[in-house]
Design an enzyme around this catalytic site. Structure first.
Site, PDB file in Angstrom:
ATOM      1  N   LYS A  21       9.197  46.958  -3.962  1.00 17.13           N
ATOM      2  CA  LYS A  21       8.518  47.846  -3.022  1.00 17.13           C
ATOM      3  C   LYS A  21       9.566  48.468  -2.114  1.00 17.13           C
ATOM      4  CE  LYS A  21       5.071  48.121   0.606  1.00 17.13           C
ATOM      5  NZ  LYS A  21       3.901  47.493   1.239  1.00 17.13           N
ATOM      6  N   LYS A  41       6.581  50.188  -6.493  1.00 22.95           N
ATOM      7  CA  LYS A  41       5.885  51.024  -5.528  1.00 22.95           C
ATOM      8  C   LYS A  41       6.891  51.750  -4.660  1.00 22.95           C
ATOM      9  CE  LYS A  41       2.862  50.589  -1.604  1.00 22.95           C
ATOM     10  NZ  LYS A  41       2.194  49.691  -0.717  1.00 22.95           N
TER      11      LYS A  41
END
Ligand code: PBG
Length: 334
Positions: free
Chosen positions: A206, A259
């Site tokens: 992320k 992400k």
């Protein structure tokens, strides 16, 4: 078939265009197929009843009160969507320094999971594990007197949060906080309490991305000071993503996630080469907002751009896509 005109200037053995000539031929050699099974729909739940409020920077996305959210989830299930990811909008009065509302057995997420499981028992419910919706400072972890986000004490709270979500009936917990060691700690605690079948969808790679802006509007969760760069990854790094993924797998992740998605297709691809676990990609709020904004002024063909975009994420190697387009796409694919 009719004969074609040829030229003495070309003497071609291979003509790739042969396989693009008709729709049927193109369907036969198509390599990537987007289906409703690939989609996970992120949904925002707020307190109250009978209300839904559109998110200004995410047209077509709403914060739903619980009763309307359950109706929305049922509609999604009927459209063939298998899974939703739940994000709570917590009122300021319930936030504190340590995010203690996150493990309140009567908290918004816990209540919502119970209601969904009653109304739509078979849909896969994924709950986010991170403190930012619950802390007054908006960070994903606990902070010390110097404003440093502290790792291990945060993991202790995340474990409590995951356990209370498991007790409310969630199918998967999704740690999105990027603390070190949280996947292993959560797995150990879930197993010790008998929740061996609660899965972990780990936000493994992320990034500290500027594409989360609209989501932070939706949750009112923007950090009140500093940024998230001491825990979310540097956007310039790829090898580090492989390290994070390897750690999460070793700690017991069932699915790993990248992400955002679009600026990180290379990362998805590299992870695909490294693991046989399912890979999820989060087509985040800023990616959604860009398409909606351009479509809104008539600069792009929205439906085509959505399908092309989600296809690119699958083609890069993702099995699952968290996307705010899920419902629209489910309708399109019908
Ligand atoms: C927070 C969290 C964020 C998103 C999902 N979980 C925002 C952040 O890290 O600041 C972003 C999702 C999106 O932008 O669509 N733990």
């Amino acid at each position: 078939m009719t004969k074609a005109h040829t030229s003495p200037l070309t003497d071609l053995l291979h003509r790739p265009r042969r396989l693009r000539r008709t729709p049927a031929l193109r369907r036969m050699v198509r390599e990537t197929h987007l289906t409703v099974n690939d989609l996970i729909y992120p949904l925002f739940v707020m307190e109250g009843e009978g209300q839904k409020v559109e998110i200004a920077s995410m047209p077509g996305c709403y914060r739903y009160a619980l009763d309307l959210l359950v109706k929305e989830v049922l509609e999604c299930w009927e459209l063939g969507i298998n899974a939703i990811a739940l994000f709570p909008v917590i009122s300021e009065s319930k936030k504190d320094h340590t995010g203690s509302e996150s493990y309140n057995p009567q908290g918004l997420v816990q209540q919502t999971v119970r209601s969904i499981k009653q109304a739509v028992p078979d849909i896969v419910v994924i709950t986010d594990v991170a403190l930012d919706p619950f802390t007054t400072h908006g960070h994903d972890g606990l902070i010390d007197e110097n404003g440093t986000i502290v790792n291990d004490p945060t993991v202790e709270v995340l474990v409590k949060m995951a356990l209370s979500q498991a007790a409310s009936g969630t199918d998967m917990v999704a740690p999105s906080d990027m603390m070190d060691g949280r996947v292993g700690a959560i797995r150990k605690a879930l197993d010790a309490e008998g929740y061996i079948n609660v899965g972990i969808l780990a936000y493994s790679a992320k990034y500290a991305s500027a594409y989360y802006g609209p989501f932070r509007d939706a949750l009112d969760s923007a950090p009140k000071f500093g940024d998230k760069k001491t825990y979310q990854m540097d956007t310039a790094n790829a090898r580090e993503a492989l390290k994070e993924v390897a750690l999460d797998i070793a700690e017991g992740a069932d699915i790993v996630m990248v992400k955002p998605a679009l600026a990180y297709l290379d990362i998805i691809h590299q992870i695909r080469l490294e693991t046989n676990l399912p890979i999820a990609a989060y087509n985040v709020s800023g990616e959604y907002a860009m398409i909606k904004a351009a479509a809104n002024v008539g600069w792009i063909d929205e439906k085509k751009v959505i399908l092309e975009t989600l296809n690119s994420i699958k083609r890069a190697g993702a099995d699952l896509i968290l996307t705010y387009f899920a419902k629209e796409v489910a309708l399109m694919l019908r």
